[in-house]
Design a protein around this motif. Structure first.
Motif, mmCIF file in Angstrom:
data_model
loop_
_atom_site.group_PDB
_atom_site.id
_atom_site.type_symbol
_atom_site.label_atom_id
_atom_site.label_comp_id
_atom_site.label_asym_id
_atom_site.label_seq_id
_atom_site.Cartn_x
_atom_site.Cartn_y
_atom_site.Cartn_z
ATOM 1 N N ASP A 1 0.846 -1.185 0.000
ATOM 2 C CA ASP A 1 0.000 0.000 0.000
ATOM 3 C C ASP A 1 0.889 1.246 0.000
ATOM 4 N N ALA A 2 0.322 2.379 -0.373
ATOM 5 C CA ALA A 2 1.097 3.625 -0.462
ATOM 6 C C ALA A 2 1.149 4.296 0.915
ATOM 7 N N MET A 3 1.923 3.713 1.821
ATOM 8 C CA MET A 3 2.076 4.232 3.174
ATOM 9 C C MET A 3 3.089 5.373 3.193
ATOM 10 N N PHE A 4 2.760 6.420 3.968
ATOM 11 C CA PHE A 4 3.665 7.547 4.169
ATOM 12 C C PHE A 4 4.176 7.527 5.594
ATOM 13 N N LEU A 5 5.464 7.878 5.780
ATOM 14 C CA LEU A 5 6.059 7.882 7.103
ATOM 15 C C LEU A 5 6.931 9.114 7.300
ATOM 16 N N ALA A 6 6.702 9.810 8.411
ATOM 17 C CA ALA A 6 7.609 10.866 8.873
ATOM 18 C C ALA A 6 8.015 10.518 10.309
ATOM 19 N N LEU A 7 9.305 10.599 10.588
ATOM 20 C CA LEU A 7 9.825 10.355 11.939
ATOM 21 C C LEU A 7 10.320 11.673 12.512
ATOM 22 N N LEU A 8 9.837 12.007 13.706
ATOM 23 C CA LEU A 8 10.070 13.321 14.304
ATOM 24 C C LEU A 8 10.576 13.140 15.730
ATOM 25 N N ARG A 9 11.688 13.803 16.060
ATOM 26 C CA ARG A 9 12.217 13.750 17.420
ATOM 27 C C ARG A 9 11.912 15.051 18.143
ATOM 28 N N ARG A 10 11.355 14.916 19.327
ATOM 29 C CA ARG A 10 11.089 16.082 20.165
ATOM 30 C C ARG A 10 12.401 16.578 20.789
ATOM 31 N N LEU A 11 12.649 17.862 20.696
ATOM 32 C CA LEU A 11 13.879 18.445 21.227
ATOM 33 C C LEU A 11 13.655 18.925 22.652
#
Length: 474
Positions: A464-474
């Motif tokens: 499937d056309a899955m989107f992923l963004a990984l974000l680190r809290r500072l």
């Protein structure tokens, strides 16, 4: 690209299996009109009461004791008609003396079903016409049967490529793609913006291929080797995945016991990416903010059980929370929580997954009816909720912790635009390179984009056309 599509087409579900190994069994054949009646009844439910074919069809097959080749044919007729609906309506408009949207809805569905048999199956034309007309006669009466006979005989005068030359607009590229590949024109435009003009036709064609069955071996409960021992094949990317070449996955004992499940490989990988993303400090509490029906929570919960963190999986809907309970172990917590009004203090978690409600344009292979239900207003209306949920996720993770923003859509308004908009109002978040994390998990994985966001594609990856963004809290 072609190799991935060939790979994806080799693990299609086609028959019945026992608890040990997929295989065909001798089946009592069902009358042809009964098989077509199942497909028609699902089509009617999809149009008249917004039913989901992937939920209704398996139940109807069980209720009518249909299995083996008969179930496979009913499945092909149902999904094939839903996928090709836009193309078939354009052809029927030329073969009927009245516009398709003026035809009585049950009769319209029967004509679409007959057109699919004529143009995209190996059923002989005379059999496709006669069985369709018989079904019209039983549903709508002899008068409508005469009309259906005349229309379907006109459809049968040409094959699909000949019809496409006639019905596809010549001077409108978006219109040509929409009719040829049976997608609403606005979806074609949105997907072209996301994938580019060079690949749009491959993507639309992949949306119309029947997806294979991908299994997930939940860590700590079973292994890929166990699934391979039951007849599955090794997967391309996910270390927890196996492809089932044929048969009903529900017949496998490991699936019935909850040790394994059915889950798209891209869905497995985005959950695994959150677990593998680098963070700073402790790693004790995980949150799945929009966890229903529980597929990704099942993967995260199994990994957490092995490593030691505690997972809390939440959903705003009680019935979806019930599904989560079946997918995770007793070590995980499950709650009915509105993700826009969290019931925990800020910064309470080390890792947070937020798989936001979306248009579902990334799963059109599995839910073909979605393309006819969604509108541009659907996408616009989901935007505020997606932003609110991502904001909650970022507030819920501690400094040094990681958030995975996931959506089963490649639409730019639901993916990078949401993340960029939320982060434009904050100075406490760092983007991690999701492509690097994913290729660290699966070194052969390519074509995800240039980072920092990652996008899976059906025509490139067979997922499937899955989107992923990984974000680190500072």
């Amino acid at each position: 690209m072609g190799e991935n599509r060939r790979r994806a087409s080799t693990h299609r579900s086609r028959g019945q299996q026992d608890n040990r190994r997929p295989g065909r069994q001798a089946q009592r054949r069902t009358p042809a009109d009964a098989v077509r009646r199942v497909a028609f009844d699902v089509l009617r439910a999809v149009e008249s009461r917004d039913a989901y074919a992937n939920l209704l069809l398996p139940r109807m097959l069980r209720e009518r004791e249909m299995s083996g080749r008969d179930a496979a044919l009913a499945t092909e007729l149902t999904y094939g008609t839903l996928r090709g609906l836009g193309t078939y309506d354009a052809i029927l408009n030329l073969c009927s003396d009245r516009p398709v949207d003026r035809i009585d809805p049950p009769l319209r569905d029967l004509l679409r079903l007959g057109t699919h048999q004529l143009l995209r199956t190996r059923i002989p034309s005379h059999a496709a016409v006669s069985t369709s007309v018989d079904l019209v006669r039983s549903v709508a009466g002899p008068g409508q049967a005469k009309f259906a006979n005349a229309v379907l005989r006109k459809v049968a005068t040409r094959d699909l490529p000949e019809w496409l030359v006639i019905v596809a607009p010549e001077n409108d590229e978006l219109g040509r793609l929409a009719v040829t590949h049976s997608h609403p024109k606005w979806i074609v435009a949105a997907l072209r913006d996301a994938v580019g003009a060079e690949e749009i036709e491959d993507l639309l064609a992949a949306d119309n291929e029947r997806p294979g069955v991908t299994l997930v071996a939940r860590p700590g409960r079973t292994t890929v080797e166990d699934l391979i021992g039951l007849g599955a094949g090794p997967a391309a990317y996910s270390p927890f995945a196996a492809y089932l070449p044929e048969g009903d996955p529900g017949e496998l004992s490991l699936v019935r016991q909850g040790h394994a499940g059915v889950q798209d490989e891209g869905s497995q990988l985005v959950a695994l990416a959150l677990a593998e993303a680098p963070l700073e400090g402790r790693d004790e509490r995980w949150l799945d903010l929009c966890a229903g029906p529980g597929g990704k929570a099942g993967v995260l919960g199994a990994i957490a059980d092995e490593r030691g963190p505690r997972l809390l999986a939440c959903d705003a809907q009680p019935h979806r929370a019930e599904l989560i309970t079946r997918a995770v172990s007793a070590h995980a917590g499950v709650g009915v929580v509105d993700g826009t009004r969290p019931a925990w203090r800020p910064g309470a978690f080390d890792r947070v997954l937020v798989d936001v409600p979306c248009s579902g344009l990334g799963a059109l292979r599995r839910r073909p009816e979605s393309r006819w239900r969604r509108t541009p207003e659907t996408v616009a209306g989901l935007g505020p909720l997606q932003r609110d949920l991502l904001t909650t996720a970022l507030d819920s993770v501690r400094p040094g912790g990681v958030v995975a923003y996931v959506t089963c859509s490649p639409h730019l308004a639901e993916t990078g635009a949401v993340v960029d908009d939320v982060l434009s109002r904050r100075d406490d978040v760092q983007r991690l390179d999701a492509v690097d994390v994913l290729t660290g998990i699966a070194p052969t994985l390519t074509g995800l984009g240039t980072g920092p966001y990652a996008q899976f594609w059906p025509h490139r990856h067979g997922t499937d056309a899955m989107f992923l963004a990984l974000l680190r809290r500072l």
